[in-house]
Scaffold this motif. Structure first.
Motif, short mmCIF file in Angstrom:
data_model
loop_
_atom_site.label_atom_id
_atom_site.label_comp_id
_atom_site.label_asym_id
_atom_site.label_seq_id
_atom_site.Cartn_x
_atom_site.Cartn_y
_atom_site.Cartn_z
N MET A 126 -0.37 3.23 -1.05
CA MET A 126 -1.14 3.21 -2.27
C MET A 126 -0.77 4.35 -3.20
SD MET A 126 -4.97 1.99 -1.20
CE MET A 126 -5.27 3.28 -0.05
N ALA A 127 -0.55 5.52 -2.65
CA ALA A 127 -0.19 6.68 -3.46
C ALA A 127 1.17 7.19 -3.02
CB ALA A 127 -1.24 7.77 -3.31
N GLY A 128 1.78 8.04 -3.84
CA GLY A 128 3.07 8.62 -3.49
C GLY A 128 2.95 9.54 -2.29
N PRO A 129 4.09 9.90 -1.67
CA PRO A 129 4.06 10.74 -0.47
C PRO A 129 3.45 12.13 -0.72
CG PRO A 129 6.31 10.40 -1.23
CD PRO A 129 5.44 9.50 -2.04
N GLU A 130 3.61 12.67 -1.92
CA GLU A 130 3.04 13.99 -2.23
C GLU A 130 1.52 13.93 -2.22
OE1 GLU A 130 5.10 12.32 -4.25
OE2 GLU A 130 6.99 13.44 -4.25
N ILE A 131 0.98 12.88 -2.82
CA ILE A 131 -0.48 12.74 -2.87
C ILE A 131 -1.03 12.47 -1.47
CG2 ILE A 131 -2.38 11.33 -3.78
CD1 ILE A 131 -0.70 10.98 -6.33
#
Length: 197
Positions: free
Chosen positions: A1-6
């Motif tokens: 759902m979100a990028g790896p950083e988030i």
């Protein structure tokens, strides 16, 4: 759902006490919505704290200086030493504004179940501080748990021959507490610790 950083930020936030994965996700979303007002200042503050905060070599408190501000304060009574389990306990006592002595942070409590023995705590440095001869009273302020009581007894045994006065924080009825709402252990401790008026 979100990028790896988030996702990594959510996972790190979920490790904080009181935050699970859902609460961490909500906190991260809030930080992202308030990026300039919250996220960036928080990130800068975390970096600054991570680089500048150290454990005091004397007492174990966390501060930017070594010794910490409490140990360096000449107005503190160096003959009174309050022994606490952790830095959070030290900060709680400081918030009260009632204690004007020095502290010693053990870094935990004895626990056979968790494999924590005397060598895992800052007990030897406590004995060394008392052996210097300037301390007249050691106040043991460990929690009223089985581990806290065990740790208090162990410290008392180790300090018995030092000649210092060893005291323990009182346990019992809290200020503003009603007897009907207290547990049996608290009432029992209050009865044992009664004193004349």
């Amino acid at each position: 759902m979100a990028g790896p950083e988030i996702e990594r930020l959510i996972q790190l936030m979920a490790r904080l006490p009181g935050l699970g994965p859902r609460s961490a996700r909500r906190a991260v979303l809030h930080l992202l919505k308030k990026k300039d007002a919250l996220l960036l200042p928080l990130a800068a503050s975390l970096r600054e704290v991570g680089e500048s905060i150290h454990a005091c070599s004397t007492c174990g408190n966390l501060d930017t200086g070594n010794p910490c501000a409490i140990c360096a304060d000449p107005r503190r009574d160096e003959t009174l030493l309050c022994v606490v389990e952790g830095v959070a306990d030290l900060w709680a006592l400081e918030r009260s504004g009632m204690f004007r002595g020095r502290y010693h942070v053990l870094g935990g409590t004895l626990s056979a179940l968790d494999g924590i023995g005397p060598g895992d705590l800052n007990v030897d440095s406590l004995i060394g501080r008392v052996a210097q001869g300037r301390i007249r009273e050691v106040i043991i302020a460990t929690n009223a748990t089985v581990e806290g009581q065990t740790t208090a007894h162990y410290i008392t045994d180790r300090l018995q021959s030092s000649g210092v006065t060893i005291t323990r924080l009182a346990h019992g009825v809290p200020v503003g507490g009603e007897l009907d709402y207290l547990d049996d252990g608290t009432l029992g401790a209050a009865l044992k610790a009664r004193r004349p008026l």
